[in-house]
Write a protein that holds these residues in place. Structure first.
Motif, PDB file in Angstrom:
ATOM      1  N   UNK A  74      37.537  30.155  43.202  1.00  6.34           N
ATOM      2  CA  UNK A  74      37.139  29.505  41.948  1.00  6.34           C
ATOM      3  C   UNK A  74      35.842  30.066  41.358  1.00  6.34           C
ATOM      4  N   UNK A  75      35.454  31.244  41.812  1.00  8.80           N
ATOM      5  CA  UNK A  75      34.292  31.890  41.196  1.00  8.80           C
ATOM      6  C   UNK A  75      34.663  32.380  39.802  1.00  8.80           C
ATOM      7  N   UNK A  76      33.665  32.426  38.909  1.00  5.58           N
ATOM      8  CA  UNK A  76      33.926  32.885  37.551  1.00  5.58           C
ATOM      9  C   UNK A  76      32.928  33.979  37.178  1.00  5.58           C
ATOM     10  N   UNK A  77      33.479  35.129  36.808  1.00  5.21           N
ATOM     11  CA  UNK A  77      32.663  36.271  36.423  1.00  5.21           C
ATOM     12  C   UNK A  77      32.834  36.471  34.913  1.00  5.21           C
ATOM     13  N   UNK A 137      42.876  40.430  56.195  1.00  7.23           N
ATOM     14  CA  UNK A 137      43.769  39.972  55.135  1.00  7.23           C
ATOM     15  C   UNK A 137      42.993  39.634  53.865  1.00  7.23           C
ATOM     16  N   UNK A 138      43.708  39.732  52.729  1.00 11.76           N
ATOM     17  CA  UNK A 138      43.104  39.502  51.420  1.00 11.76           C
ATOM     18  C   UNK A 138      44.021  38.576  50.633  1.00 11.76           C
ATOM     19  N   UNK A 139      43.438  37.578  49.982  1.00  8.66           N
ATOM     20  CA  UNK A 139      44.225  36.651  49.164  1.00  8.66           C
ATOM     21  C   UNK A 139      43.616  36.558  47.775  1.00  8.66           C
ATOM     22  N   UNK A 140      44.319  37.125  46.795  1.00 11.88           N
ATOM     23  CA  UNK A 140      43.937  36.997  45.391  1.00 11.88           C
ATOM     24  C   UNK A 140      44.978  36.090  44.724  1.00 11.88           C
ATOM     25  N   UNK A 141      44.933  34.816  45.048  1.00 11.59           N
ATOM     26  CA  UNK A 141      45.936  33.868  44.557  1.00 11.59           C
ATOM     27  C   UNK A 141      45.397  33.112  43.348  1.00 11.59           C
ATOM     28  N   UNK A 142      46.260  32.990  42.323  1.00 13.06           N
ATOM     29  CA  UNK A 142      45.895  32.272  41.106  1.00 13.06           C
ATOM     30  C   UNK A 142      44.622  32.845  40.485  1.00 13.06           C
ATOM     31  N   UNK A 143      44.534  34.162  40.490  1.00 11.57           N
ATOM     32  CA  UNK A 143      43.362  34.856  39.955  1.00 11.57           C
ATOM     33  C   UNK A 143      43.679  35.367  38.549  1.00 11.57           C
ATOM     34  N   UNK A 144      42.702  35.316  37.673  1.00 13.36           N
ATOM     35  CA  UNK A 144      42.858  35.847  36.318  1.00 13.36           C
ATOM     36  C   UNK A 144      41.976  37.070  36.152  1.00 13.36           C
ATOM     37  N   UNK A 145      42.610  38.192  35.803  1.00 14.52           N
ATOM     38  CA  UNK A 145      41.880  39.420  35.500  1.00 14.52           C
ATOM     39  C   UNK A 145      42.012  39.646  33.991  1.00 14.52           C
ATOM     40  N   UNK A 146      40.953  39.337  33.242  1.00 18.82           N
ATOM     41  CA  UNK A 146      41.035  39.394  31.788  1.00 18.82           C
ATOM     42  C   UNK A 146      40.977  40.810  31.252  1.00 18.82           C
ATOM     43  N   UNK A 205      36.466  44.275  36.471  1.00 24.16           N
ATOM     44  CA  UNK A 205      36.052  44.126  37.858  1.00 24.16           C
ATOM     45  C   UNK A 205      36.400  45.411  38.591  1.00 24.16           C
ATOM     46  N   UNK A 206      35.497  45.845  39.453  1.00 27.92           N
ATOM     47  CA  UNK A 206      35.631  47.146  40.095  1.00 27.92           C
ATOM     48  C   UNK A 206      35.483  46.998  41.611  1.00 27.92           C
ATOM     49  N   UNK A 207      36.587  47.280  42.328  1.00 22.68           N
ATOM     50  CA  UNK A 207      36.572  47.322  43.793  1.00 22.68           C
ATOM     51  C   UNK A 207      36.758  48.761  44.285  1.00 22.68           C
ATOM     52  N   UNK A 208      36.488  49.729  43.455  1.00 19.45           N
ATOM     53  CA  UNK A 208      36.796  51.126  43.750  1.00 19.45           C
ATOM     54  C   UNK A 208      36.213  51.566  45.095  1.00 19.45           C
ATOM     55  N   UNK A 209      37.110  52.219  45.912  1.00 25.66           N
ATOM     56  CA  UNK A 209      36.759  52.817  47.200  1.00 25.66           C
ATOM     57  C   UNK A 209      36.213  51.809  48.208  1.00 25.66           C
ATOM     58  N   UNK A 248      40.963  32.887  45.796  1.00 26.99           N
ATOM     59  CA  UNK A 248      41.880  31.956  45.130  1.00 26.99           C
ATOM     60  C   UNK A 248      41.198  31.272  43.949  1.00 26.99           C
ATOM     61  N   UNK A 249      41.866  31.318  42.802  1.00 22.43           N
ATOM     62  CA  UNK A 249      41.371  30.643  41.621  1.00 22.43           C
ATOM     63  C   UNK A 249      40.220  31.342  40.917  1.00 22.43           C
ATOM     64  N   UNK A 250      39.880  32.545  41.338  1.00 19.49           N
ATOM     65  CA  UNK A 250      38.763  33.259  40.712  1.00 19.49           C
ATOM     66  C   UNK A 250      39.143  33.718  39.302  1.00 19.49           C
ATOM     67  N   UNK A 251      38.139  33.875  38.463  1.00 22.15           N
ATOM     68  CA  UNK A 251      38.337  34.374  37.102  1.00 22.15           C
ATOM     69  C   UNK A 251      37.410  35.564  36.873  1.00 22.15           C
TER      70      UNK A 251
END
Length: 689
Positions: free
Chosen positions: A272-275, A310-319, A300-304, A292-295
């Motif tokens: 539920x973090x919001x950037x 494990x990773x969970x990007x559930x219910x995430x919004x990438x604008x 957003x850059x996760x390069x390299x 989960x729930x992040x906006x």
């Protein structure tokens, strides 16, 4: 005394200072209480307070107008400034051996605690107010530290501070909960232990660059109104940004989050973090990650970066653009119920999986890709797209899927184009939805045991029209699943219904490339003992080989020798196609074998003196009007002569007379050998199929 009473009694500030120090140093003093005092200035530089009675130095509710100076001082007893008003506090290189209490204290001037050592029970600045700057650079605190509900109106620096573990700590031992930073806050190179920044407000820039944490850090519910820098933060335990709001740019470059031993807790929590501005996690190393729930309301850059768990990007919004370029996922990764409104970039990423947390190593369930999804050059063990909506191009060029790809019940809009050029897929399932089509490009791809199917059985009649096969390698691909389609469509494999949107394949269809495609299809079908498919693909290969030869033969740029050679190949190929369908058309070679002598017989009977034989010649009018049957007899004798010559029986009763007849008779004998051989060859091939 009040300041007025002191002036009335001629007590100077120097007298007050001397008396106070005398009281602090007195061994017989049972109590060192100065509660409610009003002191102009307290100069304790280089003082060393150590008494046997160990009573705290109590300045509660005091007013120290010009502040405290305690540079290089040492206090063996606890110093208590709670509920006081202090002008400033200058104590660099000081030692508080039994703690410092300053809760609800108001510091009206600059506070400097650099290089100070804190021991004993705790440092308590809870509910304190700092009107000017606070400098705690390179302090050492082996006690609990609390700035809970503190308000910082000036800039704050804890650069290089060492906030270490206390043996009695049960929960967080460094607390900034509900604090407010109105100016810049710097924690560069700070060493934390269990630390809490929950519900904190940072109204100006904040920096945690090169900080380290040997315990959990919690920032639940905090808000960064300006830019924040966590570059090179190293956390040995967990860190949580749940419900945090980032209004400015957030930088996490080179962050390392190892996570604790508790496998049930998130090593990195972004729930539920919001950037609201750019977020950069480039070249980071993360353990178990839950977003989960992040906006992410901008890029957003996760390069390299590397995710070791494990990773969970559930219910995430990438604008906007979500950049996972060259990211390594060493655990399972789930993007569930998430939306990518900008480009989703996974170029060069590695999905290694292996933890069995999910059935597939990478799962995209109920995900919406509103723009380009780029999985080019990825290395994937297994990946699943379930109920995924694709509204633009999906790029899998040069991707390598070493286990399974599953695309089931997808939604395709705006002629979604999925480019698997030069990709490798070992096995999997791709299902076309009931409504709409996805356009799949397998140019130069290698596809193994991949099932291509449609949710609506009626769509199987045109299913392969939406898969582009050009120079494709079929490695264990099961053509038997598509025999009905192929048989209905004359075994045309390379037909592709191009999307209406812009389409630029890596290779255009040419006769040479189409021939190569059917050659690879034929080899794969043969390897699986699917002789029917192998034979039909062989026919298609030869047909496009003929077109290739003809194209070269008519190319004026080619050398004359090359053109002649390919012209002869074209003729040879055409003869094989017409006579026996390259050995696969038994009915055709049978018809040719039976009817060709009849063609020669017609020439013998009606061709004039050039084709005259001993059976004589006639004409069509004679054949029709001769009631005695003489014309019919001549025709039948010529048919007889043609067949016994073709079959090399040659009883000798009839012979060729004209030059053309002699040449044709020799040709009949020669063609008998060729056509008989082709007939036997076709018979064998037919029996195999």
């Amino acid at each position: 005394m009040t300041p007025e009473e002191r002036r009335h009694n001629d007590i100077t500030p120097q007298d007050l200072q001397a008396a106070l120090i005398s009281e602090l140093a007195a061994e017989t003093n049972d109590k060192k209480e100065f509660i409610g005092a009003h002191i102009p200035h307290l100069d304790l530089d280089y003082i060393d307070i150590e008494t046997d009675n160990q009573y705290p130095i109590d300045f509660r509710h005091t007013t120290i107008e010009d502040g405290i100076s305690a540079a290089h001082a040492r206090f063996e007893e606890r110093v208590d400034l709670r509920n006081s008003t202090v002008g400033g506090f200058h104590s660099p290189n000081c030692a508080f051996e039994d703690g410092l209490l300053a809760s609800k204290t108001v510091f009206t001037d600059v506070v400097t605690l650099s290089d100070t050592d804190f021991n004993g029970d705790m440092i308590d600045f809870a509910n304190a107010t700092f009107e000017q700057s606070l400098t705690c650079e390179e302090i050492t605190a082996s006690v609990d530290v609390s700035f809970k509900n503190a308000e910082f109106n000036g800039c704050v620096s804890f650069d290089g501070a060492l906030l270490t573990e206390q043996a009695s700590t049960i929960d967080d031992n460094i607390i900034f909960d509900d604090a407010i930073f109105h100016d810049t806050a710097s924690f560069k190179h700070t060493s934390f232990y269990y630390t809490s920044f929950q519900d904190v407000r940072f109204h100006d820039t904040a920096s945690f660059k090169h900080a380290t944490a040997n315990g959990t850090i919690r920032l639940h519910g905090s808000r960064f109104h300006a830019d924040v820098d966590f570059d090179e933060l190293h956390c040995q335990e967990d860190i949580s940004f749940s419900n945090v709001i980032f209004d400015g740019k957030a930088s996490f470059r080179g962050v390392s989050i190892s996570g604790g031993a508790d496998v049930l807790a998130d090593d990195l929590s972004l729930t539920n973090a919001r950037f609201n501005d750019e977020a950069t996690f480039e070249r980071g190393t993360f353990g178990f990650t839950n977003a989960e729930g992040a906006e992410f309301n901008t890029c957003v850059n996760f390069r390299r970066s590397t995710f070791t768990d494990d990773v969970a990007f559930c219910d995430v919004t990438f604008a906007n653009t979500a950049d996972f370029d060259e990211v390594i996922f060493d655990g399972d990764v789930a993007f569930t119920d998430s939306t990518f409104n900008g480009d989703a970039v996974f170029r060069g990423a590695e999905f290694n999986g292996g933890t069995n947390y999910l059935e597939s190593d990478a799962v995209f369930t109920d995900v919406i890709f509103n723009d380009v999804a780029n999985f080019s050059d990825t290395n994937i063990v297994s990946i699943e797209f379930s109920k995924t909506e694709f509204q633009s191009t999906v790029d899998f060029t040069n991707a390598e899927i070493t286990d399974t790809v599953i695309i089931q019940t997808p939604t395709f809009t705006d002629d979604s184009y999925l480019d698997f050029t030069d990709a490798t897929i070992e096995e999997g399932t791709i299902t076309q939805p009931k409504r709409g089509w996805g356009y799949f490009d397998f140019t130069r791809a290698t596809i193994g045991d991949v099932s291509l199917t449609a949710a609506d059985p009626a769509d199987r009649r045109e299913l392969l029209d939406y898969f582009r096969f050009c120079d494709t390698t079929f490695d264990a691909f099961d053509f038997s699943q598509h025999l009905e389609y192929l048989d209905r469509n004359d075994w045309i494999l390379h037909r592709f219904v191009q999307p209406e949107t812009e389409f630029s394949p890596a290779l255009e269809f040419t006769p040479a490339r189409i021939e190569k495609t059917y050659l690879k299809a034929k080899s794969s079908a043969s390897a699986q003992s699917n002789l029917k498919a192998a034979g039909e693909f062989r026919v298609k290969r030869q047909q496009y080989a003929k077109r290739k030869f003809a194209q070269i033969a008519t190319d004026s740029a080619e050398p004359i020798r090359t053109r002649i050679k390919n012209g002869l190949r074209t003729i040879e190929n055409s003869f094989l196609e017409l006579s026996c369908g390259y050995g696969l058309r038994l009915y055709r070679i049978t018809a040719v074998f039976i009817l060709f002598p009849l063609v020669a017989a017609i020439l013998f009977a009606f061709g004039g003196p050039l084709f005259e034989t001993g059976a004589g010649q006639t004409s069509l009018s004679q054949l029709v009007t001769d009631t005695g049957g003489g014309g019919t007899r001549i025709l039948l004798l010529n048919i007889y002569f043609s067949y016994i010559t073709f079959l090399t029986i040659g009883y000798g009763g009839i012979g060729p007379l004209g030059l053309g007849a002699r040449f044709l008779a020799a040709t009949l004998v020669y063609l008998n050998v060729i056509l008989a051989g082709l007939f036997i060859y076709s018979l064998i091939k037919r029996s195999e199929i």
